[in-house]
Enzyme design. Sequence first.
Site, PDB file in Angstrom:
ATOM      1  CE  LYS A 283     -29.682  41.525 -13.256  1.00 59.46           C
ATOM      2  NZ  LYS A 283     -30.706  40.485 -13.425  1.00 59.46           N
ATOM      3  NE  ARG A 357     -29.926  33.037 -21.283  1.00 57.72           N
ATOM      4  CZ  ARG A 357     -31.180  32.768 -20.936  1.00 57.72           C
ATOM      5  NH1 ARG A 357     -32.047  32.335 -21.838  1.00 57.72           N
ATOM      6  NH2 ARG A 357     -31.583  32.918 -19.687  1.00 57.72           N
TER       7      ARG A 357
HETATM    8  N1  BES Z   1     -27.383  37.176 -13.276  1.00 60.51           N
HETATM    9  C1  BES Z   1     -28.764  37.009 -13.565  1.00 60.51           C
HETATM   10  C2  BES Z   1     -29.382  35.836 -12.811  1.00 60.51           C
HETATM   11  C3  BES Z   1     -29.453  35.991 -11.323  1.00 60.51           C
HETATM   12  C4  BES Z   1     -30.580  36.535 -10.743  1.00 60.51           C
HETATM   13  C5  BES Z   1     -28.419  35.577 -10.526  1.00 60.51           C
HETATM   14  C6  BES Z   1     -30.648  36.667  -9.371  1.00 60.51           C
HETATM   15  C7  BES Z   1     -28.471  35.697  -9.154  1.00 60.51           C
HETATM   16  C8  BES Z   1     -29.594  36.252  -8.575  1.00 60.51           C
HETATM   17  C9  BES Z   1     -28.946  36.761 -15.065  1.00 60.51           C
HETATM   18  O1  BES Z   1     -28.026  37.382 -15.897  1.00 60.51           O
HETATM   19  C10 BES Z   1     -30.282  37.292 -15.427  1.00 60.51           C
HETATM   20  O2  BES Z   1     -30.461  38.464 -15.366  1.00 60.51           O
HETATM   21  N2  BES Z   1     -31.183  36.396 -15.819  1.00 60.51           N
HETATM   22  C11 BES Z   1     -32.490  36.769 -16.213  1.00 60.51           C
HETATM   23  C12 BES Z   1     -32.840  36.005 -17.461  1.00 60.51           C
HETATM   24  C13 BES Z   1     -34.094  36.478 -18.119  1.00 60.51           C
HETATM   25  C14 BES Z   1     -33.872  37.846 -18.722  1.00 60.51           C
HETATM   26  C15 BES Z   1     -34.469  35.476 -19.180  1.00 60.51           C
HETATM   27  C16 BES Z   1     -33.434  36.420 -15.083  1.00 60.51           C
HETATM   28  O3  BES Z   1     -33.237  35.385 -14.431  1.00 60.51           O
HETATM   29  O4  BES Z   1     -34.349  37.189 -14.819  1.00 60.51           O
HETATM   30 MN    MN Z   2     -28.573  39.360 -16.403  1.00 61.70          MN
END
Ligand code: BES
Ligand code: MN
Length: 511
Positions: A283, A357
């Site tokens: 990230k 997931r």
């Molecule tokens: N933990 C994150 C989702 C999240 C984002 C929670 C912001 C709280 C605040 C999750 O693991 C994630 O990174 N999701 C990705 C999925 C994508 C790679 C398909 C996302 O939402 O960008």
């Molecule tokens: Mn994630």
Amino acid sequence: MSANDFSDRVRGPRIDLTTGLSADDDVLVVGLIAPADDDTDATLLLVDDLLGDEPAEQISLALKALGAGGSRGEITRLPAPASLPVDVVLAVGLGAAADLDDPEVVRQASGEAIRALDGSPRVVSTLSAAGLAAAAEGAFLGAYRYDELRTEKSRSSKQPPATVLLAVAEKSKQARAELDHALVVADSVAIARDFVNTPPNLLYPAEFAERARVLGSKAGLRVEILDDVELAKAGYGGIVGVGQGSSRKPRLVRLTHEAKGADRTVALVGKGITFDTGGISIKPAAGMEHMTSDMGGAAAVIASVIAAARLDVPVTVIATVPMAENMPSSTAQRPGDVLTQYGGTTVEVLNTDAEGRLILADAIVRACEDEPDFLIDTATLTGAQMVALGTRTPGVLGTEDFRDRVAAISQSVGENGWPMPMPTELRSDLNSRVADLANVTNHRWGGMLSAAMFLREFVTEGLDWVHIDVAGPAFNTGGPWGYTGKGGTGVPVRTIVAVIEDIAGQGRPTP
Ligand code: BES
Ligand code: MN
Ligand code: ZN
């Protein structure tokens, strides 16, 4: 023993009932109801005989002179009339009388009032006249603080009230029961908040599992913990794959509330990523610190099964909680890796940041082996949840009838979950070039929906299932509001507990 006396509840103010004011009381909290039209004045919400007519009239006149109109959240302080034993009266606006049908209005006003009151040890509130349970929950949660890590250097001298007395006409058995119930629920929300607020260096999978064991055992739950070696041996490929990049090894925690003679079983599953860097699909740095909240789903289901035990709900509740830290390293999984989930489904990991997931899929398959009647999973799963619904509205997906039932209950408890669809055409976007499934689609549309559709692949056919995405709602990155401070919110504990009670047939109709 009243629930308010839990020996293991160390958090928060003492909250009790009162029928009168005493010389020990410092502040009187009163509700102020906005007038229906321009020609009338705001009216005080009072409990019969608590004050007497004359002080009540004096307070009303003083509030009018100060221009208090009773709009929601408006706070007005005034010196108490000399004939009352308290020093200060604090009026909190409740909005229009018609809105008082919604207990969330009372819960928020009660939280606002308590947050405005730092520094007064003993408070009497009349907001109970508009809803005892709501006033109690709002006060308890409004007083919540996480200051375990502060030393004297930064500890505020101001403190939330140590005692909040809710005014009632009579200390009836029913009032006592309503208060006890509200405090068990509010305390469970605080348990979830504490977990979420604990920083990721201090709360890693093994420690999270240990704290869940301690709290769960105290509440009388059966506790089972699988460590990384046991997970690998049993074929939990999703949890192992996500956890393998971290030196802090993954866990699977199972907490069971076994109700005697229960004919229903509810399975709970919650995402427990103690920190989400994204892994090799790392990230950006900005805001990454919020990923300390990526175990908000796990915190909520642990708190909810504890609440079910404390409330002695007559359904069996089994929480299955996968815990891992998603880190990049030379041992981390790579984009393109294929893992085998618990139960045998193969998944191509196209993006290591879609890790939630993967651990949930293992846990869902394990939870389904218990042959539950209902499955509730919750997770801070997708940024797309916030794009679709904002930061305060959980997305609710799943089998249609149960989804709608859970969303309706969530709205009735003030957590405001909203039903969302799983459009058929998105399913093929999860097909993989080499495996049974890919963990992401090749586009960003409907990200909350396709994440739920990925999970659906692991749910036993025909089982009533709901998935609650709380990416935004579990963690407040903005300022305090109502009974919610910064940081962990405890959402969706109140939804889950209310759903379990509804399934048990003892749902509390909103007053
Ligand atoms: N933990 C994150 C989702 C999240 C984002 C929670 C912001 C709280 C605040 C999750 O693991 C994630 O990174 N999701 C990705 C999925 C994508 C790679 C398909 C996302 O939402 O960008
Ligand atoms: Mn994630
Ligand atoms: Zn995550």
